[in-house]
Design a protein around this motif. Structure first.
Motif, PDB file in Angstrom:
ATOM      1  N   GLY A 164      21.938   3.855  -6.802  1.00  0.00           N
ATOM      2  CA  GLY A 164      22.946   4.029  -5.610  1.00  0.00           C
ATOM      3  C   GLY A 164      22.476   4.881  -4.643  1.00  0.00           C
ATOM      4  N   ASN A 165      23.060   6.156  -4.332  1.00  0.00           N
ATOM      5  CA  ASN A 165      22.224   7.040  -3.303  1.00  0.00           C
ATOM      6  C   ASN A 165      21.384   7.874  -3.747  1.00  0.00           C
ATOM      7  OD1 ASN A 165      23.765   5.605  -1.224  1.00  0.00           O
ATOM      8  ND2 ASN A 165      25.560   6.803  -1.455  1.00  0.00           N
ATOM      9  N   GLN A 166      20.816   7.925  -5.007  1.00  0.00           N
ATOM     10  CA  GLN A 166      20.167   8.986  -5.582  1.00  0.00           C
ATOM     11  C   GLN A 166      18.742   8.414  -5.653  1.00  0.00           C
ATOM     12  OE1 GLN A 166      21.224  12.009  -6.776  1.00  0.00           O
ATOM     13  NE2 GLN A 166      23.001  11.380  -5.589  1.00  0.00           N
ATOM     14  N   LEU A 167      17.753   9.193  -5.096  1.00  0.00           N
ATOM     15  CA  LEU A 167      16.248   9.259  -5.357  1.00  0.00           C
ATOM     16  C   LEU A 167      15.867   9.407  -7.024  1.00  0.00           C
ATOM     17  CD1 LEU A 167      13.572   8.341  -4.163  1.00  0.00           C
ATOM     18  CD2 LEU A 167      13.400  10.707  -3.412  1.00  0.00           C
ATOM     19  N   MET A 168      15.403   8.469  -7.631  1.00  0.00           N
ATOM     20  CA  MET A 168      15.047   8.778  -8.859  1.00  0.00           C
ATOM     21  C   MET A 168      13.638   8.984  -9.041  1.00  0.00           C
ATOM     22  SD  MET A 168      18.006   8.039 -10.092  1.00  0.00           S
ATOM     23  CE  MET A 168      17.888   8.404 -11.669  1.00  0.00           C
ATOM     24  N   ALA A 169      12.749   8.412  -8.122  1.00  0.00           N
ATOM     25  CA  ALA A 169      11.173   8.580  -8.250  1.00  0.00           C
ATOM     26  C   ALA A 169      10.442   7.788  -7.249  1.00  0.00           C
ATOM     27  CB  ALA A 169      10.755   7.780  -9.595  1.00  0.00           C
ATOM     28  N   ILE A 170       9.270   8.178  -6.998  1.00  0.00           N
ATOM     29  CA  ILE A 170       8.459   7.611  -6.029  1.00  0.00           C
ATOM     30  C   ILE A 170       7.401   6.856  -6.793  1.00  0.00           C
ATOM     31  CG2 ILE A 170       7.119   7.715  -3.932  1.00  0.00           C
ATOM     32  CD1 ILE A 170       8.839  10.200  -3.096  1.00  0.00           C
ATOM     33  N   ARG A 171       7.247   5.753  -6.760  1.00  0.00           N
ATOM     34  CA  ARG A 171       6.090   5.035  -7.490  1.00  0.00           C
ATOM     35  C   ARG A 171       4.997   4.695  -6.431  1.00  0.00           C
ATOM     36  NH1 ARG A 171       7.590   5.730 -11.355  1.00  0.00           N
ATOM     37  NH2 ARG A 171       9.141   4.264 -11.949  1.00  0.00           N
ATOM     38  N   GLU A 172       3.723   4.914  -6.814  1.00  0.00           N
ATOM     39  CA  GLU A 172       2.380   4.396  -5.792  1.00  0.00           C
ATOM     40  C   GLU A 172       2.511   3.078  -5.868  1.00  0.00           C
ATOM     41  OE1 GLU A 172       0.981   6.475  -3.706  1.00  0.00           O
ATOM     42  OE2 GLU A 172       2.100   8.243  -4.238  1.00  0.00           O
ATOM     43  N   HIS A 173       1.873   2.499  -4.999  1.00  0.00           N
ATOM     44  CA  HIS A 173       1.999   1.025  -4.882  1.00  0.00           C
ATOM     45  C   HIS A 173       0.690   0.545  -6.092  1.00  0.00           C
ATOM     46  CE1 HIS A 173       1.441  -2.769  -3.253  1.00  0.00           C
ATOM     47  NE2 HIS A 173       0.060  -2.870  -3.743  1.00  0.00           N
ATOM     48  N   ARG A 174      -0.214   1.155  -6.458  1.00  0.00           N
ATOM     49  CA  ARG A 174      -1.040   0.480  -7.617  1.00  0.00           C
ATOM     50  C   ARG A 174      -0.328   0.883  -8.945  1.00  0.00           C
ATOM     51  NH1 ARG A 174      -6.601   3.031  -7.054  1.00  0.00           N
ATOM     52  NH2 ARG A 174      -6.297   2.694  -4.935  1.00  0.00           N
ATOM     53  N   GLY A 224       1.001  -1.171   0.010  1.00  0.00           N
ATOM     54  CA  GLY A 224      -0.115  -0.141   0.052  1.00  0.00           C
ATOM     55  C   GLY A 224       0.803   1.323  -0.050  1.00  0.00           C
ATOM     56  N   TYR A 225       1.941   1.122   0.530  1.00  0.00           N
ATOM     57  CA  TYR A 225       2.915   2.383   0.245  1.00  0.00           C
ATOM     58  C   TYR A 225       3.393   2.586  -1.013  1.00  0.00           C
ATOM     59  CZ  TYR A 225       2.660   2.384   5.465  1.00  0.00           C
ATOM     60  OH  TYR A 225       2.191   1.930   6.745  1.00  0.00           O
ATOM     61  N   GLY A 226       3.959   4.056  -1.180  1.00  0.00           N
ATOM     62  CA  GLY A 226       4.617   4.413  -2.260  1.00  0.00           C
ATOM     63  C   GLY A 226       6.172   3.802  -2.405  1.00  0.00           C
ATOM     64  N   ARG A 227       6.767   3.539  -3.225  1.00  0.00           N
ATOM     65  CA  ARG A 227       8.235   2.889  -3.090  1.00  0.00           C
ATOM     66  C   ARG A 227       9.139   3.720  -3.735  1.00  0.00           C
ATOM     67  NH1 ARG A 227       4.509  -0.654  -2.380  1.00  0.00           N
ATOM     68  NH2 ARG A 227       4.996  -2.979  -1.952  1.00  0.00           N
ATOM     69  N   PHE A 228      10.499   3.853  -3.216  1.00  0.00           N
ATOM     70  CA  PHE A 228      11.503   4.720  -3.392  1.00  0.00           C
ATOM     71  C   PHE A 228      12.098   4.123  -4.597  1.00  0.00           C
ATOM     72  CE2 PHE A 228      12.158   7.940   0.243  1.00  0.00           C
ATOM     73  CZ  PHE A 228      10.669   8.366   0.021  1.00  0.00           C
ATOM     74  N   ILE A 229      12.373   4.614  -5.568  1.00  0.00           N
ATOM     75  CA  ILE A 229      13.091   3.933  -6.538  1.00  0.00           C
ATOM     76  C   ILE A 229      14.408   4.812  -6.651  1.00  0.00           C
ATOM     77  CG2 ILE A 229      13.117   3.533  -9.198  1.00  0.00           C
ATOM     78  CD1 ILE A 229      10.717   2.241  -7.697  1.00  0.00           C
ATOM     79  N   THR A 230      15.504   4.005  -6.424  1.00  0.00           N
ATOM     80  CA  THR A 230      16.702   4.421  -6.359  1.00  0.00           C
ATOM     81  C   THR A 230      17.792   4.170  -7.244  1.00  0.00           C
ATOM     82  OG1 THR A 230      17.418   2.855  -4.779  1.00  0.00           O
ATOM     83  CG2 THR A 230      16.437   5.168  -3.750  1.00  0.00           C
TER      84      THR A 230
END
Length: 457
Positions: free
Chosen positions: A158-168, A150-156
């Motif tokens: 290395g140490n960089q945050l590339m995107a946040i993807r909603e669960h659905r 149910g949570y959004g996932r952190f797409i990384t």
């Protein structure tokens, strides 16, 4: 990925936007979700108070239409906060843009917070802002989820945050990621509106997601960062079970802080605190005690089991309970005693005064070393007004006495047991207000004989 901040954002000004427009339908309540309480303060109140402690320069709160109750709570906790209304619920980015007028004013940092996450600590907001001072454009708060469903996932990378993807919207591989979105974000002030205005609603729900600004920021060449916090801190509340979980967590936090400050909790898990309870060193709290709002207990006092305190101050060395109830305005003096089944409201007990059992004192003053016998009550209310009883130092009130206010019992005076006192008693005098006893010898024998005869017939 951010760990401990290396620079402090305290020299930078900050706008905090709190999203509080949700109705919380899963709460099954006529009350808006953010007004439900943990530790005797609304969830929204916790968030606003924490933001103030964290140094927010300005605060804006986004509420739903026709929610005067939420607006009133905002004004009570944070009188200078600006209130904006989100008429249509089209997603988190849309909600933030409801405060466009505040966003348009120059500011170094912007924090996006939520009115239903009451466990965030002030230092966490500082941690969230720190990467902005180091050149990041967007900082997202994340946590390692025990169950990421149910949570959004952190797409990384290395140490960089590339995107946040909603669960659905996430792929199966992305759903396996345990580093999840905690919701809160910090944005460099001059980027906030440009990034938010670029958010689109091309997703499964057709909403404008705040999380999309991560990819937008990267596409424009801005650095993004992550502030990782314990999962407990970002615990959100959407139903009654989650509300109970938040209460449990904040109570554990308050209990731990009390014991670290030198308070003895005999059975910590059975003691419940208010957010503003103040206990000084060497206070002892027995099992099954509840502290309502506005209680101060000074050093060395003892609160015995099954007592309930609200709006009361207990001086050093005093004892309360067991089974005592202190209501707002109760002030218990040094080494005074409040015993079992005693209720005190808007009354003060002098040093060493004793109210040991089965007594109600309302709208009263009791002098030092006075003794109040069992079953005594102050008759303070006539259905229209409240009236005060004054009891002098060293006075002795006999058991089962009723003191009809307004009335004064002088210093060192006595009240005979079973009296109804309607007139003041001078110092060192005896007051009696009861019918004289009459004894009829042999009466019980004739009574029983007559009663038995009547029963036979």
């Amino acid at each position: 990925m951010t760990s401990s901040p290396t620079s402090q954002p305290s020299s930078r000004n900050c706008l905090a936007i709190v999203l509080a427009a949700g109705e919380g339908t899963r709460m099954k309540s006529a009350k808006p979700k953010v007004l439900h309480q943990v530790a005797n303060r609304s969830m929204l109140g916790h968030v606003l108070a924490t933001l103030a402690q964290a140094g927010a320069t300005r605060i804006a709160v986004v509420i739903g239409p026709d929610r005067e109750d939420v607006a009133k709570e905002v004004q009570k906790i944070s009188g200078e906060a600006r209130i904006f209304v989100q008429t249509d619920r089209l997603g988190t980015a849309h909600a933030v843009l409801s405060a466009r007028e505040s966003l348009a004013q120059p500011v170094d940092d912007v924090i996006i917070a939520f009115g239903d996450t009451p466990l965030i600590l002030p230092e966490t907001f500082t941690k969230l802002r720190a990467p902005l001072a180091e050149g990041a454009g967007v900082v997202a708060m994340g946590f390692e989820a025990k169950d990421p469903t149910g949570y959004g996932r952190f797409i990384t990378s290395g140490n960089q945050l590339m995107a946040i993807r909603e669960h659905r919207d996430a792929t199966e591989a992305e759903r396996a990621i345990a580093l999840c979105n905690g919701g809160l974000m910090a944005i460099r002030g001059d980027l906030a509106l440009p990034l938010l205005d670029r958010v689109e609603n091309k997703n499964a729900k057709g909403e404008y997601y705040l999380t999309d600004i991560v990819e937008i920021a990267r596409s424009l060449g801005h650095r993004t960062a992550i502030a990782v916090v314990p999962e407990e801190e970002v615990h959100g509340v959407n139903d009654r079970a989650q509300l109970a979980a938040a209460e449990r967590m904040i109570q554990d936090r308050l209990r731990g802080a009390a014991m670290a400050a030198g308070v003895t909790l005999v059975a910590p898990e059975t003691v419940f605190f208010s957010h503003d309870t103040r206990l000084e060193q060497d206070v002892v709290v027995a099992p099954h005690v509840v502290f309502g709002p506005g209680v101060v207990v000074e050093h060395g006092a003892v609160i015995h089991s099954f007592s309930h305190l609200e709006g009361a101050r207990i001086a050093s060395g005093a004892g309360v309970g067991p089974f005592a109830r202190l209501r707002p305005g109760a002030v218990i003096g040094p080494k005074a005693k409040v015993g079992n089944f005693v209720e005190i409201k808007n009354a003060d007990l002098g040093a060493g005064a004793k109210v040991s059992h089965l007594t109600y004192l309302g709208d009263a003053s009791v002098g030092a070393e006075a003794n109040i016998g069992a079953g005594t009550i102050t008759c303070n209310y006539d259905g229209f007004g409240k009236y005060r009883t004054e009891i002098g130092e060293g006075a002795f009130i006999g058991s089962n006495s009723s003191l009809v206010a307004p009335v004064t019992i002088g210093k060192g005076a006595f009240v005979g047991s079973g009296s109804v006192i309607t007139d003041s008693i001078p110092d060192d005098s005896l007051g009696l207000g009861r019918g004289r006893q009459t004894t009829k010898e042999g009466w019980a024998i004739s009574f029983r004989e007559k009663a038995q005869a009547a029963k036979r017939k």
